[in-house]
Design an enzyme around this catalytic site. Sequence first.
Site, short mmCIF file in Angstrom:
data_model
loop_
_atom_site.label_atom_id
_atom_site.label_comp_id
_atom_site.label_asym_id
_atom_site.label_seq_id
_atom_site.Cartn_x
_atom_site.Cartn_y
_atom_site.Cartn_z
N ASP A 146 29.83 81.49 22.72
CA ASP A 146 28.86 82.19 21.87
C ASP A 146 29.85 83.27 20.97
OD1 ASP A 146 27.53 80.22 22.81
OD2 ASP A 146 25.94 81.60 23.59
N HIS A 163 12.52 78.84 17.42
CA HIS A 163 12.78 78.25 18.78
C HIS A 163 11.90 79.06 20.02
CE1 HIS A 163 15.61 78.21 22.46
NE2 HIS A 163 15.57 76.58 22.21
N LYS A 220 24.49 74.36 22.00
CA LYS A 220 23.27 74.44 23.42
C LYS A 220 22.29 75.22 22.83
CE LYS A 220 25.72 78.28 24.99
NZ LYS A 220 24.46 79.47 24.72
N CYS A 242 25.08 84.25 28.64
CA CYS A 242 25.62 82.80 28.57
C CYS A 242 26.74 82.79 29.38
CB CYS A 242 25.68 82.81 27.03
SG CYS A 242 24.18 82.34 26.20
C1 VGL Z 1 22.73 84.60 24.50
C2 VGL Z 1 20.57 85.69 24.53
C3 VGL Z 1 20.05 84.79 23.74
C4 VGL Z 1 24.28 84.70 24.77
C5 VGL Z 1 22.17 83.70 23.81
O1 VGL Z 1 24.91 84.01 24.07
O2 VGL Z 1 24.49 85.25 25.96
N1 VGL Z 1 21.62 85.71 24.83
N2 VGL Z 1 20.83 83.44 23.60
#
Ligand code: VGL
Length: 240
Positions: A42, A86, A140, A185
Amino acid sequence: MLVRRQVLAMLGTTALATLAPSALFAAAPIKPDEASALLVIDVQNCFLPGGSLAVKEGEQVVPVINKISKAFANVVLTQDWHTPGHVSFASVHSGKKPFETVDLPYGKQVLWPDHCVQGTEGAALSKDLSIPHAELIIRKGFHKNVDSYSAFLEADGKTSTGLAGYLRGRKIKRVFVAGLATDFCVAWTALDGRKAGFEVYVVEDACRGIDTQGSLAKAWADMAKAGVKRIQSADIAVSA
Ligand code: VGL
Ligand code: ZN
């Protein structure tokens, strides 16, 4: 040249009792092999400075990840990839603010500012990421009613992203995890990687955390308990 045995003998037992072995001999660098993969989690604009869910110092992971990626024949990138509206967005839960929680059918869900909406600039990978040899991008969190911190399993604990099957198909045994955010994540990916039977390393200085309500300390404790190895980028041998 002195061999380890002779050095140990010279030091004598008293000195040995007070010195950790690591103080005498630096650990051998880790050399990622054909059965190792780097998972870059991410590294997207929303999590970088100016993004809607910016992780403190998030941009600092980019040069570290670019550097270590050179040591890996196999690299997988992930993208948080949410629908508009979402279920993880505070904006769809009336009266709720970001970083509060709600109970959903699959468990407790932290609520976030809107982020990483499919096809938006915020969901794009950082333009400073430079890993041309990366072989797969896993998206994802694309089911509107289920979040997915983990790159392996959605938050319902059972819907697979297909990553474990891909890695097994590529004969990968070891995964090294880097990116954002350490306590969400990255940690969930590392824990599910262990559950799926992989050897898992988290490269600490190639990650940054969000740290809400003690989440960062809890993530490291959970990872240690699960046998995740905590390493630094300098522990990985990268040839110049
Ligand atoms: C993430 C919070 C919400 C991450 C993703 O990539 O850690 N954290 N969505
Ligand atoms: Zn998300």
